[in-house]
Design a protein around this motif. Structure first.
Motif, PDB file in Angstrom:
ATOM      1  N   ASP A 284       0.818  -1.214   0.000  1.00 10.21           N
ATOM      2  CA  ASP A 284       0.000   0.000   0.000  1.00 10.21           C
ATOM      3  C   ASP A 284       0.853   1.266   0.000  1.00 10.21           C
ATOM      4  N   GLY A 285       2.115   1.167  -0.364  1.00 10.42           N
ATOM      5  CA  GLY A 285       2.970   2.346  -0.450  1.00 10.42           C
ATOM      6  C   GLY A 285       3.471   2.887   0.872  1.00 10.42           C
ATOM      7  N   TRP A 286       3.369   2.104   1.959  1.00  8.73           N
ATOM      8  CA  TRP A 286       3.868   2.552   3.257  1.00  8.73           C
ATOM      9  C   TRP A 286       5.375   2.333   3.333  1.00  8.73           C
ATOM     10  N   SER A 287       6.070   3.322   3.865  1.00  5.93           N
ATOM     11  CA  SER A 287       7.521   3.286   3.945  1.00  5.93           C
ATOM     12  C   SER A 287       7.981   3.671   5.350  1.00  5.93           C
ATOM     13  N   ALA A 288       8.980   2.962   5.863  1.00  5.03           N
ATOM     14  CA  ALA A 288       9.550   3.277   7.175  1.00  5.03           C
ATOM     15  C   ALA A 288      10.690   4.281   6.991  1.00  5.03           C
ATOM     16  N   PHE A 289      10.676   5.327   7.825  1.00  3.21           N
ATOM     17  CA  PHE A 289      11.726   6.339   7.780  1.00  3.21           C
ATOM     18  C   PHE A 289      12.709   6.180   8.926  1.00  3.21           C
ATOM     19  N   THR A 290      12.210   5.827  10.099  1.00  7.33           N
ATOM     20  CA  THR A 290      13.077   5.518  11.231  1.00  7.33           C
ATOM     21  C   THR A 290      12.602   4.217  11.852  1.00  7.33           C
ATOM     22  N   THR A 291      13.547   3.436  12.310  1.00  5.32           N
ATOM     23  CA  THR A 291      13.241   2.159  12.963  1.00  5.32           C
ATOM     24  C   THR A 291      14.264   1.957  14.058  1.00  5.32           C
ATOM     25  N   LYS A 292      13.784   1.732  15.302  1.00  7.30           N
ATOM     26  CA  LYS A 292      14.724   1.468  16.399  1.00  7.30           C
ATOM     27  C   LYS A 292      14.091   0.528  17.412  1.00  7.30           C
ATOM     28  N   TRP A 293      14.922  -0.351  17.947  1.00  4.01           N
ATOM     29  CA  TRP A 293      14.488  -1.253  19.008  1.00  4.01           C
ATOM     30  C   TRP A 293      14.614  -0.500  20.321  1.00  4.01           C
TER      31      TRP A 293
END
Length: 109
Positions: free
Chosen positions: A47-56
């Motif tokens: 659906d065109g969703w994109s992650a810009f930041t990802t952190k545990w």
């Protein structure tokens, strides 16, 4: 964006399927995966969703800032892979529930 972000205890990963939609415009679709059985626990594919930041933030909880291309809708996700629950905060409010319910809520934005 990196292809895989591994949890501190190495039990979970966030992997990305990346593709270019226009010159210099990339979609990085996130997938939360349990390493033991390669089970996808959460995904925003298709659906065109994109992650810009990802952190545990701990052994099983990941935070992500995501937006739907072309960037008009965004939200913050906090997903606990061990508990199978999460929260999302977006333009129409916030939502808490199972990972499947959070995924459904985000995709409906």
């Amino acid at each position: 964006m990196t292809d895989t972000i591994i949890s501190p205890n190495q039990a979970y990963t966030v992997e990305f399927s990346s593709y270019e939609v226009r010159m210099s415009h990339w979609i990085n679709q996130p997938y939360l995966i349990r390493v033991a059985d390669k089970q996808t626990l959460f995904s925003l594919a298709g659906d065109g969703w994109s992650a810009f930041t990802t952190k545990w933030v701990d052994e099983a909880t990941v935070e992500m800032e995501v937006a739907r291309y072309p960037g008009r809708v965004s939200c913050t996700l906090r997903l606990n892979a061990a508990a199978g629950t999460g929260t999302a905060a977006g333009p129409t409010g916030s939502f808490s529930g199972t990972l499947t319910d959070v995924q459904r809520w985000v995709l409906s934005l």
